[in-house]
Motif scaffolding. Structure first.
Motif, mmCIF file in Angstrom:
data_model
loop_
_atom_site.group_PDB
_atom_site.id
_atom_site.type_symbol
_atom_site.label_atom_id
_atom_site.label_comp_id
_atom_site.label_asym_id
_atom_site.label_seq_id
_atom_site.Cartn_x
_atom_site.Cartn_y
_atom_site.Cartn_z
ATOM 1 N N SER A 63 -49.395 64.993 -36.644
ATOM 2 C CA SER A 63 -48.585 66.162 -36.310
ATOM 3 C C SER A 63 -47.667 66.608 -37.427
ATOM 4 O O SER A 63 -47.273 67.773 -37.483
ATOM 5 C CB SER A 63 -47.752 65.863 -35.055
ATOM 6 O OG SER A 63 -46.807 64.834 -35.316
ATOM 7 N N GLY A 184 -51.513 75.023 -36.545
ATOM 8 C CA GLY A 184 -52.279 74.648 -35.367
ATOM 9 C C GLY A 184 -52.281 75.769 -34.346
ATOM 10 O O GLY A 184 -51.289 76.481 -34.186
ATOM 11 N N ALA A 186 -53.594 75.967 -30.330
ATOM 12 C CA ALA A 186 -54.171 75.191 -29.231
ATOM 13 C C ALA A 186 -53.996 75.921 -27.910
ATOM 14 O O ALA A 186 -53.020 76.656 -27.717
ATOM 15 C CB ALA A 186 -53.526 73.812 -29.157
ATOM 16 N N PHE A 189 -50.772 74.235 -26.110
ATOM 17 C CA PHE A 189 -49.549 74.088 -26.910
ATOM 18 C C PHE A 189 -49.173 75.377 -27.638
ATOM 19 O O PHE A 189 -48.015 75.590 -27.983
ATOM 20 C CB PHE A 189 -49.724 72.945 -27.918
ATOM 21 C CG PHE A 189 -48.439 72.467 -28.523
ATOM 22 C CD1 PHE A 189 -47.407 71.994 -27.732
ATOM 23 C CD2 PHE A 189 -48.263 72.481 -29.901
ATOM 24 C CE1 PHE A 189 -46.214 71.539 -28.294
ATOM 25 C CE2 PHE A 189 -47.078 72.030 -30.478
ATOM 26 C CZ PHE A 189 -46.055 71.557 -29.665
ATOM 27 N N SER A 192 -48.366 76.300 -33.760
ATOM 28 C CA SER A 192 -47.445 75.249 -34.191
ATOM 29 C C SER A 192 -47.478 75.051 -35.699
ATOM 30 O O SER A 192 -48.397 75.499 -36.394
ATOM 31 C CB SER A 192 -47.769 73.929 -33.484
ATOM 32 O OG SER A 192 -49.097 73.508 -33.764
ATOM 33 N N GLN A 223 -55.999 72.615 -32.810
ATOM 34 C CA GLN A 223 -55.147 71.617 -33.442
ATOM 35 C C GLN A 223 -53.705 71.807 -32.980
ATOM 36 O O GLN A 223 -53.269 72.931 -32.722
ATOM 37 C CB GLN A 223 -55.218 71.711 -34.967
ATOM 38 C CG GLN A 223 -56.617 71.549 -35.536
ATOM 39 C CD GLN A 223 -57.230 70.200 -35.212
ATOM 40 O OE1 GLN A 223 -56.536 69.185 -35.145
ATOM 41 N NE2 GLN A 223 -58.542 70.175 -35.012
ATOM 42 N N GLU A 224 -52.974 70.703 -32.895
ATOM 43 C CA GLU A 224 -51.558 70.728 -32.545
ATOM 44 C C GLU A 224 -50.768 70.008 -33.624
ATOM 45 O O GLU A 224 -51.107 68.879 -33.979
ATOM 46 C CB GLU A 224 -51.305 70.048 -31.199
ATOM 47 C CG GLU A 224 -52.006 70.702 -30.023
ATOM 48 C CD GLU A 224 -51.824 69.910 -28.734
ATOM 49 O OE1 GLU A 224 -51.239 68.796 -28.798
ATOM 50 O OE2 GLU A 224 -52.277 70.389 -27.675
ATOM 51 N N ARG A 228 -43.948 73.682 -31.834
ATOM 52 C CA ARG A 228 -44.479 74.971 -31.381
ATOM 53 C C ARG A 228 -43.494 76.071 -31.742
ATOM 54 O O ARG A 228 -42.305 75.971 -31.460
ATOM 55 C CB ARG A 228 -44.700 74.964 -29.873
ATOM 56 C CG ARG A 228 -45.161 76.313 -29.314
ATOM 57 C CD ARG A 228 -45.519 76.229 -27.851
ATOM 58 N NE ARG A 228 -44.415 75.696 -27.073
ATOM 59 C CZ ARG A 228 -44.551 75.145 -25.858
ATOM 60 N NH1 ARG A 228 -45.746 75.018 -25.329
ATOM 61 N NH2 ARG A 228 -43.505 74.693 -25.205
#
Length: 262
Positions: A63, A184, A186, A189, A192, A223-224, A228
């Motif tokens: 992350s 990312g 997602a 989520f 991000s 992807q995360e 966020r």
């Protein structure tokens, strides 16, 4: 098959696929889930992967993983160039308007395309607002563009201007279009990025603009990363280079996000 040979193959799978599950590996190698978990533990100790709930991910999918600007400039250049071309088509050439260019390699490629921008009609103007030093440096060469640089401190890794002053300036603006990057994207989520300070600026960019266009190549989809900065519903359009997965595509459609495949 010896355990060492199996673990080597698992490490290669994670590198190629970015993510694997315990059940997938158990079926693939005809071993028990307990054996898979022991293999994953051994590979995590040797820093070949990182264990997550139900499986493992590649180290570069953690992350807070964030390549430098120089590293990212050499990655997926052709895909980012197509995304930049599609983004350029969204900028009106025959009116007076304002845009924000977020920091990032894809937005920088969009800035490259603005080096030749000129008004279609005498009197038309384009104001470009940015928090990216590389973008500001490039666009300063085009006298047809009005350029405004946001204030704040410079984050060395990305050459982005960040901080409270940056977000305060954005809160006092209402530009026509914002082009924002993401690490990312997602379904649950949202959008991000690894750094909380840059995330705060991105959130302020999204909040400020009348229309928000996210630029993200397909390696960022599903992807995360750590922080966020926007929900899917906060974004008007996503430009990417390949169709999203079914799950993400359905979530984008439900959030009324226009998806443009470049």
């Amino acid at each position: 098959m010896f355990a060492e040979e199996r673990q080597s193959m698992i490490a290669e799978m994670v590198s190629d696929l970015s993510r694997v599950t315990v059940n997938e590996l158990a079926v693939r190698f005809d071993i028990t889930p307990e054996t898979v978990r022991r293999d994953l533990s051994a590979l995590e100790l040797s820093r070949h992967l990182r264990r997550v709930h139900g499986g493992a991910v590649a180290i570069d999918r953690l992350s807070m993983t964030e390549p430098s600007l120089e590293e990212r400039q050499s990655q997926r250049h052709d895909e980012k160039a197509r995304i930049a071309d599609a983004a350029l088509a969204m900028i009106p050439a025959s009116t007076t308007g304002s845009i924000i260019l977020d920091s990032g390699t894809t937005t920088e490629l969009l800035a490259d395309r603005l080096l030749d921008w000129s008004p279609a009609t005498v009197g038309d103007q384009l104001l470009v607002i940015t928090n990216a030093l590389p973008i500001a440096y490039k666009l300063a060469a085009n006298e047809a563009i009005s350029l405004q640089i946001l204030g704040g401190r410079v984050r060395g890794l990305t050459r982005a201007i960040v901080g409270t002053r940056t977000t305060q300036m954005l809160d006092a603006m209402r530009p026509d279009i914002a082009f924002v990057g993401a690490n990312g994207v997602a379904a649950e989520f949202g959008f991000s990025t690894p750094d909380s300070v840059e995330a705060a600026v991105k959130t302020a960019i999204v909040r400020s603009a009348r229309r928000v266009v996210a630029l993200a190549d397909s390696s960022k989809l599903d992807q995360e990363t750590l922080v966020r900065f926007a929900a899917l519903s906060d974004i008007d359009a996503l430009i990417t280079d390949a169709p999203p997965s079914q799950k993400l595509a359905e979530a984008l459609a439900a959030a009324d996000v226009e998806v443009v495949i470049a």
